[in-house]
Design an enzyme around this catalytic site. Sequence first.
Site, PDB file in Angstrom:
ATOM      1  N   ALA A  13       0.822  -1.220  -0.005  1.00 31.52           N
ATOM      2  CA  ALA A  13      -0.203   0.033   0.087  1.00 31.52           C
ATOM      3  C   ALA A  13       0.744   1.147  -0.023  1.00 31.52           C
ATOM      4  CB  ALA A  13      -0.778  -0.086   1.053  1.00 31.52           C
ATOM      5  N   ALA A  14       1.882   1.232  -0.789  1.00 30.05           N
ATOM      6  CA  ALA A  14       2.789   2.381  -0.730  1.00 30.05           C
ATOM      7  C   ALA A  14       2.790   3.141  -1.780  1.00 30.05           C
ATOM      8  CB  ALA A  14       4.405   1.902  -0.937  1.00 30.05           C
ATOM      9  N   THR A  89       7.266  -2.463  -7.138  1.00 29.39           N
ATOM     10  CA  THR A  89       6.292  -3.644  -6.309  1.00 29.39           C
ATOM     11  C   THR A  89       7.498  -4.440  -5.860  1.00 29.39           C
ATOM     12  OG1 THR A  89       5.905  -4.707  -8.174  1.00 29.39           O
ATOM     13  CG2 THR A  89       4.242  -3.268  -7.506  1.00 29.39           C
ATOM     14  N   SER A 112      -2.009  -6.581  -3.061  1.00 27.81           N
ATOM     15  CA  SER A 112      -2.199  -5.223  -3.297  1.00 27.81           C
ATOM     16  C   SER A 112      -3.225  -4.707  -2.291  1.00 27.81           C
ATOM     17  CB  SER A 112      -2.383  -4.619  -4.833  1.00 27.81           C
ATOM     18  OG  SER A 112      -1.334  -5.029  -5.332  1.00 27.81           O
ATOM     19  N   GLY A 113      -2.874  -3.414  -1.797  1.00 24.59           N
ATOM     20  CA  GLY A 113      -3.792  -2.961  -0.852  1.00 24.59           C
ATOM     21  C   GLY A 113      -5.214  -2.422  -1.487  1.00 24.59           C
ATOM     22  N   ARG A 344     -30.881  13.282  14.944  1.00 21.26           N
ATOM     23  CA  ARG A 344     -29.478  13.787  15.255  1.00 21.26           C
ATOM     24  C   ARG A 344     -28.952  12.852  16.414  1.00 21.26           C
ATOM     25  NH1 ARG A 344     -29.947  20.104  15.869  1.00 21.26           N
ATOM     26  NH2 ARG A 344     -27.524  19.923  16.085  1.00 21.26           N
ATOM     27  N   HIS A 374     -45.535  16.174  15.197  1.00 17.64           N
ATOM     28  CA  HIS A 374     -45.342  16.999  13.992  1.00 17.64           C
ATOM     29  C   HIS A 374     -44.874  18.225  14.377  1.00 17.64           C
ATOM     30  CE1 HIS A 374     -50.084  16.623  14.239  1.00 17.64           C
ATOM     31  NE2 HIS A 374     -49.603  17.211  15.130  1.00 17.64           N
ATOM     32  N   ASN A 388     -47.369  13.211  25.295  1.00 20.64           N
ATOM     33  CA  ASN A 388     -47.949  13.919  24.104  1.00 20.64           C
ATOM     34  C   ASN A 388     -47.450  15.300  23.756  1.00 20.64           C
ATOM     35  OD1 ASN A 388     -49.691  13.100  21.364  1.00 20.64           O
ATOM     36  ND2 ASN A 388     -49.957  15.493  21.969  1.00 20.64           N
ATOM     37  N   SER A 416     -50.126  23.097  21.458  1.00 24.06           N
ATOM     38  CA  SER A 416     -49.499  23.247  20.505  1.00 24.06           C
ATOM     39  C   SER A 416     -48.909  24.552  20.675  1.00 24.06           C
ATOM     40  CB  SER A 416     -50.541  23.595  19.289  1.00 24.06           C
ATOM     41  OG  SER A 416     -51.023  22.309  18.838  1.00 24.06           O
TER      42      SER A 416
END
EC number: 2.7.7.23
Length: 490
Positions: A13-14, A89, A112-113, A344, A374, A388, A416
């Site tokens: 992986a170079a 390589t 190979s990586g 979130r 809502h 609620n 509300s």
Amino acid sequence: MSSPGDTAVLVLAAGPGTRMRSDTPKVLHTLGGRSMLSHLLHAIAKVAPQHLAVVLGHDHERIAPLIADWADDLGRPIDVALQERPRGTGDAVRCGLSALPDDYAGVLVVTSGDTPLLDADTVADLIAGHTATRAAVTVLTTTLSDPSGYGRILRTQDNEVTAIVEHADATESQREIREVNAGVYAFDTAALRSALNRLSADNAQQELYLTDVIAILRGDGLPIRARHVDDSALVAGVNNRVQLAQLGAELNRRIVAAHQLAGVTVVDPATTWIDVDVTIGRDTVIHPGTQLLGRTQIGGHCVVGPDTTLTDVSVGDGASVVRTHGTGSSVGAGATVGPFAYLRPGTVLGDDGKLGAFVETKNATIGTGTKVPHLTYVGDADIGEHSNIGASSVFVNYDGESKRRTTVGSHVRTGSDTMFVAPVTVGDGAYTGAGTVVREDVPPGALAVSAGPQRNIEGWVRRKRPGSAAARAAEAAEKAAGGRPAGEAE
């Protein structure tokens, strides 16, 4: 001390990966929720080699710490070797050998990586075949309809492998060959060490090619073997973003198919994306346009989507999540979320709860059976069971300097447009009137009302908005009722 039965794996992986046109090292580009290098190391770890090392060069400072993290996750050591100058390589393998014991005498697998779909079964089959034939080297090959850019496999009329010629050095006739080097090898380590010392950089790239080892060992009279991989995607490499997207789509197709065969209904596989670490229970239905990312966990008998993206979200059995974007959250069994909900990080919705249309939550715990139907923001809050929250309510958690929490008890009913100005606590069984601004704690069972008596200013529209459509409508309504315009003296 090593033994001939040991196995070691070197991952190369170079390289700088210049064709990716990216500031990110090539092997760190992702598909299916993992980087290419992470995919490969997870696969190799399943083979359980005695030694596993990665050869780094370009951007080694960024990659090495990630390798240490993956080693911890996999519960095994992964060594790192450094190729300080990019000399091909062959030189990379020579650098990688420094990570192995000096007396290592077992099988050495080199890959190979940038082959993210290479799986443990293919590697194990390579090792077994190599060991059984006692070859000096066994190379994996595959056949491509378009072999451009790949090294070609040269064989004798008896079908024995004689050499691998890189595309840049191949003749026109050699470029017609469709069998290519897959870039995965199993070596007799002693034979490899001997051949590496005889490599030459006399080629188009002026590099030390690992592939030249094949011809050197054949010249020594040692047996060379090849194992053909019919499924070319397993050994396909990534050199640019087109190939990255192609392999990403192929990986996703396989992931989706595996879930379908395990009892998950995926309505439209073409528009459904599922990362490798996602789990889904049987009899769950995934609708079009859904992305399940990271370590998302979906229970059984759920409905997810359409048009839903969940990252590191757990969803309990029987829940429904529709047109929702969620990250770092938990949805309880039997709960319903959406449409157009935004979960979130830190959101915990209890069993049988509800987060309805246009609800946003953050760092909030919402109890069993509680409904937020809502148009509401719930941030930095703890809500009890079976409460609620009325429409258009806001948990006001930021005072301009710091975030504060709100606590709402169980069996609470809020009107509300209630504003909860944190820090504040609403006790069990309490109510709030519509439009209430809760600035102080509400005792259990109390009704909180912050608005004063309503005051109607008669005739205001006629005086302040004369000639307007509202004024004309009001005058017509008053005449129809047989009354005098409001505010006009008799």
